[in-house]
Design a protein around this motif. Sequence first.
Motif, PDB file in Angstrom:
ATOM      1  N   TYR A 140      43.623  31.994  48.878  1.00  0.00           N
ATOM      2  CA  TYR A 140      43.154  32.526  47.681  1.00  0.00           C
ATOM      3  C   TYR A 140      41.379  32.856  47.940  1.00  0.00           C
ATOM      4  CZ  TYR A 140      47.104  30.496  45.457  1.00  0.00           C
ATOM      5  OH  TYR A 140      48.301  30.018  45.239  1.00  0.00           O
ATOM      6  N   PRO A 141      41.077  34.176  48.873  1.00  0.00           N
ATOM      7  CA  PRO A 141      39.822  34.133  49.387  1.00  0.00           C
ATOM      8  C   PRO A 141      38.714  34.570  48.181  1.00  0.00           C
ATOM      9  CG  PRO A 141      41.180  36.192  49.827  1.00  0.00           C
ATOM     10  CD  PRO A 141      42.005  34.906  49.395  1.00  0.00           C
ATOM     11  N   ASP A 142      39.341  34.925  47.044  1.00  0.00           N
ATOM     12  CA  ASP A 142      38.250  35.195  46.106  1.00  0.00           C
ATOM     13  C   ASP A 142      37.851  34.211  45.128  1.00  0.00           C
ATOM     14  OD1 ASP A 142      38.326  38.011  46.895  1.00  0.00           O
ATOM     15  OD2 ASP A 142      39.887  38.548  45.700  1.00  0.00           O
ATOM     16  N   PHE A 143      38.022  32.796  45.296  1.00  0.00           N
ATOM     17  CA  PHE A 143      37.953  31.869  44.571  1.00  0.00           C
ATOM     18  C   PHE A 143      36.365  31.815  44.431  1.00  0.00           C
ATOM     19  CE2 PHE A 143      41.651  28.644  44.483  1.00  0.00           C
ATOM     20  CZ  PHE A 143      42.511  29.428  43.625  1.00  0.00           C
ATOM     21  N   ASP A 144      36.009  31.532  43.367  1.00  0.00           N
ATOM     22  CA  ASP A 144      34.419  31.316  42.950  1.00  0.00           C
ATOM     23  C   ASP A 144      34.656  29.779  42.186  1.00  0.00           C
ATOM     24  OD1 ASP A 144      31.841  31.358  42.618  1.00  0.00           O
ATOM     25  OD2 ASP A 144      31.826  32.253  40.767  1.00  0.00           O
ATOM     26  N   ILE A 145      34.083  28.812  43.176  1.00  0.00           N
ATOM     27  CA  ILE A 145      34.095  27.384  42.999  1.00  0.00           C
ATOM     28  C   ILE A 145      32.843  26.724  42.528  1.00  0.00           C
ATOM     29  CG2 ILE A 145      34.805  25.147  43.979  1.00  0.00           C
ATOM     30  CD1 ILE A 145      36.213  26.650  46.167  1.00  0.00           C
ATOM     31  N   ILE A 146      32.990  26.316  41.351  1.00  0.00           N
ATOM     32  CA  ILE A 146      31.594  25.899  40.638  1.00  0.00           C
ATOM     33  C   ILE A 146      31.583  24.234  40.294  1.00  0.00           C
ATOM     34  CG2 ILE A 146      30.219  26.239  38.691  1.00  0.00           C
ATOM     35  CD1 ILE A 146      31.629  28.886  38.526  1.00  0.00           C
ATOM     36  N   THR A 147      30.600  23.398  40.696  1.00  0.00           N
ATOM     37  CA  THR A 147      30.427  22.218  40.471  1.00  0.00           C
ATOM     38  C   THR A 147      29.645  22.112  39.044  1.00  0.00           C
ATOM     39  OG1 THR A 147      30.090  21.836  42.798  1.00  0.00           O
ATOM     40  CG2 THR A 147      29.102  20.099  41.358  1.00  0.00           C
ATOM     41  N   VAL A 148      30.416  21.268  38.482  1.00  0.00           N
ATOM     42  CA  VAL A 148      30.124  20.961  37.107  1.00  0.00           C
ATOM     43  C   VAL A 148      29.590  19.681  36.592  1.00  0.00           C
ATOM     44  CG1 VAL A 148      31.480  22.998  36.001  1.00  0.00           C
ATOM     45  CG2 VAL A 148      32.440  20.590  36.137  1.00  0.00           C
ATOM     46  N   SER A 286      32.492   8.421  45.380  1.00  0.00           N
ATOM     47  CA  SER A 286      31.941   9.500  44.421  1.00  0.00           C
ATOM     48  C   SER A 286      32.326  10.672  45.096  1.00  0.00           C
ATOM     49  CB  SER A 286      30.476   9.569  44.603  1.00  0.00           C
ATOM     50  OG  SER A 286      29.701   7.999  44.042  1.00  0.00           O
ATOM     51  N   ARG A 287      32.201  11.678  44.047  1.00  0.00           N
ATOM     52  CA  ARG A 287      32.902  12.993  44.078  1.00  0.00           C
ATOM     53  C   ARG A 287      32.212  13.932  43.271  1.00  0.00           C
ATOM     54  NH1 ARG A 287      38.912  12.805  41.697  1.00  0.00           N
ATOM     55  NH2 ARG A 287      38.161  11.991  39.608  1.00  0.00           N
ATOM     56  N   ASP A 288      32.562  15.045  43.594  1.00  0.00           N
ATOM     57  CA  ASP A 288      32.103  16.232  42.545  1.00  0.00           C
ATOM     58  C   ASP A 288      33.278  16.819  41.500  1.00  0.00           C
ATOM     59  OD1 ASP A 288      29.523  16.052  43.475  1.00  0.00           O
ATOM     60  OD2 ASP A 288      29.906  17.716  44.987  1.00  0.00           O
ATOM     61  N   LEU A 289      33.105  17.093  40.520  1.00  0.00           N
ATOM     62  CA  LEU A 289      34.007  17.928  39.813  1.00  0.00           C
ATOM     63  C   LEU A 289      33.976  19.513  39.711  1.00  0.00           C
ATOM     64  CD1 LEU A 289      34.130  15.274  36.766  1.00  0.00           C
ATOM     65  CD2 LEU A 289      35.516  15.261  38.934  1.00  0.00           C
ATOM     66  N   TYR A 290      34.979  20.173  39.776  1.00  0.00           N
ATOM     67  CA  TYR A 290      34.869  21.491  39.809  1.00  0.00           C
ATOM     68  C   TYR A 290      35.508  22.382  38.647  1.00  0.00           C
ATOM     69  CZ  TYR A 290      33.742  19.984  44.660  1.00  0.00           C
ATOM     70  OH  TYR A 290      33.357  19.215  45.492  1.00  0.00           O
ATOM     71  N   ILE A 291      35.065  23.517  38.362  1.00  0.00           N
ATOM     72  CA  ILE A 291      36.180  24.707  37.816  1.00  0.00           C
ATOM     73  C   ILE A 291      35.925  25.855  38.412  1.00  0.00           C
ATOM     74  CG2 ILE A 291      35.501  23.917  35.181  1.00  0.00           C
ATOM     75  CD1 ILE A 291      33.206  26.018  34.939  1.00  0.00           C
ATOM     76  N   ILE A 292      36.947  26.469  38.463  1.00  0.00           N
ATOM     77  CA  ILE A 292      37.384  27.572  39.648  1.00  0.00           C
ATOM     78  C   ILE A 292      37.656  28.794  38.806  1.00  0.00           C
ATOM     79  CG2 ILE A 292      38.682  28.232  41.718  1.00  0.00           C
ATOM     80  CD1 ILE A 292      39.187  25.235  41.962  1.00  0.00           C
ATOM     81  N   THR A 293      36.939  30.167  39.467  1.00  0.00           N
ATOM     82  CA  THR A 293      37.659  31.547  38.825  1.00  0.00           C
ATOM     83  C   THR A 293      38.313  32.020  39.956  1.00  0.00           C
ATOM     84  OG1 THR A 293      35.568  32.571  39.100  1.00  0.00           O
ATOM     85  CG2 THR A 293      36.121  31.326  36.803  1.00  0.00           C
ATOM     86  N   ASN A 294      39.054  33.055  39.792  1.00  0.00           N
ATOM     87  CA  ASN A 294      39.735  33.801  40.817  1.00  0.00           C
ATOM     88  C   ASN A 294      38.695  35.124  40.732  1.00  0.00           C
ATOM     89  OD1 ASN A 294      41.180  35.136  42.945  1.00  0.00           O
ATOM     90  ND2 ASN A 294      42.929  34.102  41.994  1.00  0.00           N
ATOM     91  N   GLY A 295      37.809  35.283  41.570  1.00  0.00           N
ATOM     92  CA  GLY A 295      36.758  36.385  41.560  1.00  0.00           C
ATOM     93  C   GLY A 295      35.650  35.891  40.744  1.00  0.00           C
ATOM     94  N   GLN A 296      34.681  36.814  40.618  1.00  0.00           N
ATOM     95  CA  GLN A 296      33.519  36.554  39.767  1.00  0.00           C
ATOM     96  C   GLN A 296      33.701  36.605  38.458  1.00  0.00           C
ATOM     97  OE1 GLN A 296      30.155  35.767  40.620  1.00  0.00           O
ATOM     98  NE2 GLN A 296      31.105  35.403  42.672  1.00  0.00           N
ATOM     99  N   PRO A 297      33.413  35.652  37.527  1.00  0.00           N
ATOM    100  CA  PRO A 297      33.800  35.546  36.232  1.00  0.00           C
ATOM    101  C   PRO A 297      32.914  36.683  35.253  1.00  0.00           C
ATOM    102  CG  PRO A 297      32.147  33.571  36.602  1.00  0.00           C
ATOM    103  CD  PRO A 297      32.683  34.333  37.948  1.00  0.00           C
ATOM    104  N   SER A 298      33.345  37.238  34.085  1.00  0.00           N
ATOM    105  CA  SER A 298      32.681  38.133  33.445  1.00  0.00           C
ATOM    106  C   SER A 298      33.176  37.831  31.900  1.00  0.00           C
ATOM    107  CB  SER A 298      33.104  39.272  33.904  1.00  0.00           C
ATOM    108  OG  SER A 298      34.689  39.669  33.727  1.00  0.00           O
ATOM    109  N   GLY A 299      32.390  38.255  31.107  1.00  0.00           N
ATOM    110  CA  GLY A 299      32.831  38.187  29.664  1.00  0.00           C
ATOM    111  C   GLY A 299      32.756  36.852  29.232  1.00  0.00           C
TER     112      GLY A 299
END
Length: 327
Positions: A140-148, A286-299
């Motif tokens: 999934y090369p378009d993943f945008d992975i964001i640490t929250v 310890s670790r990080d927590l993430y949310i992921i979108t497939n491509g840049q999020p919009s709207g």
Amino acid sequence: MKSKRSSYVFVTVCLAALLLVSLLAAGCTDTSKSTTPATTAPATAVNTPAATAAATAASTAAATPAATSSGQKQTITISGSTTVLPIVQKAADQYMATHSNADIQVSGGGSGVGIQAIGAKTVDIGMSSREVTSAEKTKYPDFDIITVAHDGIAVIVNPQNEIQYITPDQVKNIYLGKVTKWTEISGANVPNTNNAIVLVGRDSASGTRSYFDESVLLKATPSSKMLEKNSNGAVTQTIAQTPGAIGYVSIGYVSSDVKAVPIWYNADKIITPSAATVKDKSYPLSRDLYIITNGQPSGLTKDFIDYILSADGQKIVADEGYVPITA
């Protein structure tokens, strides 16, 4: 007498003639007998201001799709990690309270489920408490992975257990089935039981399980006797109800119903799992927590993610027992 009779006859003939003429005239004008339909001329439109306005409104309404009507809700779906879920669910509740057009649907299932779902684009956001693997990034090369948020893994036991601390090696040996009695651990004892250790862990879809197996068990396979639970909450509940049990959960799920065991790390320091020790990076698990979108999020998806990363969203992170990324 003769002249009077002649006059009477004359009058009678005249009346009969008039009656005949009338009947003939009526027959000529009876439209019900016509075999040709009458043609009706079209009505002429009257161009009054009111008529013009009504026509314009009707034309505009016909050209505007009903779907664009004001007040229509926009929906985004989110699934994955039960560790990240409390943060996202509370953020969704607060966001929807001030955005009446938003419908944000959040469900768990585990990090593996969330990554697979966002990879297949069956949800708008995936949640994960583990890092995305290199194989998943390739797929999934378009993943945008964001640490929250930042998090720690707490080893928990039933409050009846007298244990004061535990080492990473002891935890590893317990989960590999090499240590089966609490009396084999210094200072551990569960009164009124046979001190048998009841292993409780997470299912294979769990990001918490992946982190624990890699960081604590060093990629070894846990004992087949381990009870697999599908959420942090289920692990906590089982430990609270089982005197001899041991488990592991996110620090956000530690409550007064269980006992979080401090880690004796490197035979040097005894460190309690907490937001403070995760924040100062002294706690080893310890670790990080993430949310992921497939491509840049919009709207709406982008706007909601921005909310989680905002001061209000990061306050939710802290309120849920995790460590904000802005801390």
